[in-house]
Scaffold this active site. Structure first.
Site, short mmCIF file in Angstrom:
data_model
loop_
_atom_site.label_atom_id
_atom_site.label_comp_id
_atom_site.label_asym_id
_atom_site.label_seq_id
_atom_site.Cartn_x
_atom_site.Cartn_y
_atom_site.Cartn_z
N ASP A 198 2.94 -3.99 8.25
CA ASP A 198 1.63 -3.38 8.01
C ASP A 198 0.58 -4.47 8.24
O ASP A 198 0.39 -5.35 7.41
CB ASP A 198 1.56 -2.84 6.58
CG ASP A 198 0.16 -2.35 6.20
OD1 ASP A 198 -0.75 -2.37 7.07
OD2 ASP A 198 -0.03 -1.97 5.03
N CYS A 207 -4.68 2.30 -3.77
CA CYS A 207 -3.45 2.80 -3.15
C CYS A 207 -2.31 1.80 -3.29
O CYS A 207 -1.48 1.64 -2.39
CB CYS A 207 -3.67 3.15 -1.68
SG CYS A 207 -4.84 4.50 -1.41
N HIS A 229 0.86 -1.17 0.00
CA HIS A 229 0.00 0.00 0.00
C HIS A 229 0.90 1.23 0.00
O HIS A 229 2.00 1.21 0.56
CB HIS A 229 -0.87 -0.03 1.26
CG HIS A 229 -1.94 1.00 1.33
ND1 HIS A 229 -1.68 2.33 1.58
CD2 HIS A 229 -3.30 0.89 1.21
CE1 HIS A 229 -2.83 2.99 1.61
NE2 HIS A 229 -3.82 2.16 1.39
N GLN A 233 -4.65 -5.25 7.29
CA GLN A 233 -5.58 -6.20 6.69
C GLN A 233 -5.56 -7.57 7.38
O GLN A 233 -6.25 -8.49 6.94
CB GLN A 233 -5.25 -6.36 5.20
CG GLN A 233 -5.36 -5.10 4.39
CD GLN A 233 -6.78 -4.56 4.25
OE1 GLN A 233 -7.74 -5.31 4.39
NE2 GLN A 233 -6.92 -3.28 3.98
N LYS A 237 -10.71 0.02 10.13
CA LYS A 237 -10.78 -1.23 9.38
C LYS A 237 -11.16 -2.41 10.26
O LYS A 237 -11.26 -3.54 9.77
CB LYS A 237 -9.42 -1.51 8.71
CG LYS A 237 -9.03 -0.49 7.64
CD LYS A 237 -7.73 -0.87 6.97
CE LYS A 237 -7.24 0.22 6.04
NZ LYS A 237 -8.10 0.42 4.86
#
Length: 422
Positions: free
Chosen positions: A212, A378, A137, A215, A238
């Protein structure tokens, strides 16, 4: 394993009962961008604002004490959710700010600190390298590009295979690598990356690791301590929580040695006109009045997810992903961008439709009441890697149903028919 009653759970999410586009039921398949919030989260934030709102870590009056207790309780619950200690959780406004915090702190460490200072371990200069992946991303790419520009370091990356997996043979990690930053799960491909393998390679050359986990944390059990990463980020919006709040996780010893990014009130220890000293972490990295009610709301979201069980959520979303992959495979002219099996894969399914631009597919789906994401998500370099300008992405959460996946597939067929390519 506890069986999930999705129908009962959906009653907690008021927005899922509304209609869109000529009174069609809303089918929300864009949780990878922003998830919806249950009443329990909104109630927690509202109750704080109605009963306890005050500036935290300031003042001796009762409201200030209550606000501080609520804020620090939220920190402890969120830390426990990801297998961390409270002192390893820094509140930021979102994951993007968390990545930038680390990047700017490393940039600060590269200027004005001697080689024998604790901060020196974060310093970068010409000849040093940062490694990312081609699937990142922009939030986990552009800050490192900028850090390299400021310090003279070089950015290198892992490439991606045709089936949407990380190409481990393209390994750019060398003795010059100072930091390795990568996504736990791709927001486009759904690919779950081999964290243990990448951490091992980084450790072999003494490099730091930034994960990261935007997700992954909302969708499956994640223990950041067990993963062995140095830093990790995730966002409240999220994971059924409020917008405007996120988390930077950092190993305690690293946060204690790292120079601050934002400076001002609340993050100081002692201030004189000649200079200042800084508070220990996490306060060192939380300058100014923080997002208190949002942190309380995020803790309520963590409680909500924990009550369901992250293993239960992961299995439910696995079933949705399987249904989406199978359903779209039955539609001629649809190509999945990313893994087409469930091995090391999460619930973000991106695809293209031959002869129809992704934005046009998205418009027809929207007319059917199906909300998806269209564009480059993104992740522009990743789309260039696959030779496409844009994809359609359906991303699932605990409140989605197999019937909604069926609505997605019907909507894709309707788009093909509308544009005459069926």
């Amino acid at each position: 394993m506890t069986e999930l009653d999705v129908g009962k759970l959906r009653a907690d999410f008021p927005i899922l009962s509304r209609t869109v586009r000529e009174d069609r039921p809303l089918v929300y398949l864009d949780s990878g961008a922003t998830s919806q919030r249950p009443r329990q989260v909104m109630d927690a934030e509202r109750a704080f604002l109605e009963q306890h709102n005050a500036a935290v870590h300031r003042g001796a009056h009762q409201l200030a004490e209550e606000a501080t207790d609520a804020y620090e309780s939220a920190r402890a619950r969120i830390a426990g959710f990801v297998g961390a200690e409270p002192g390893e959780v820094v509140f930021v406004k979102n994951a993007t700010e968390g990545v930038n915090l680390v990047a700017y702190a490393m940039g600060n460490a590269s200027i004005g600190y001697g080689p024998d200072t604790p901060e020196a371990r974060f310093a970068l200069g010409p000849g040093d390298e940062i490694v990312v992946t081609e699937m990142e991303h922009h939030a986990n790419l552009v800050p490192w590009q900028e850090l390299c520009r400021r310090t003279g370091a070089t950015l290198r990356w892992f490439s991606v295979t045709e089936d949407g997996r990380l190409d481990l043979d393209s390994d750019p990690i060398t003795e010059r690598t100072k930091l390795v930053a990568f996504a736990h799960q791709s927001n486009v491909l759904g690919t779950v990356n081999p964290v243990a393998e990448l951490v091992g390679r980084a450790r072999a050359v003494g490099a730091l690791v930034v994960l990261d986990s935007c997700q992954s944390v909302p969708h499956a059990p994640v223990n950041l301590t067990e993963l062995g990463v140095d830093f990790a980020v995730f966002s409240g919006h999220k994971m059924l929580g409020p917008s405007g709040v996120g988390v930077l996780y950092g190993r305690e010893e690293l946060l204690a040695a790292m120079p601050p990014f934002l400076t001002g009130g609340s993050m100081i220890e002692l201030v004189r006109m000649e200079g200042s000293s800084y508070a220990p972490p996490p306060q060192r990295f939380e300058a100014g009045v923080p997002m208190t009610s949002q942190a309380v709301g995020l803790a309520a979201a963590v409680d909500y997810l924990s009550a369901i069980g992250m293993d239960v959520i992961a299995e439910h979303e696995r079933e949705l992903t399987a249904a989406a992959l199978a359903g779209l495979a039955q539609v001629d002219g649809v190509r999945i961008v990313g893994p087409t099996d469930l091995r090391e894969r999460g619930g973000a399914v991106s695809f293209v439709v031959d002869g129809v631009h992704a934005h046009d597919v998205g418009q027809v789906l929207d007319d059917q009441g199906v909300a998806v994401r269209v564009g480059h998500h993104c992740a522009w370099p990743l789309h260039r890697r696959f030779g496409v300008a844009a994809t359609v992405r359906a991303s699932f959460a605990v409140y989605n149903t197999v019937e909604e996946v069926d609505a997605l597939v019907r909507g894709v067929r309707a788009a093909q028919k509308f544009f005459g390519v069926a």
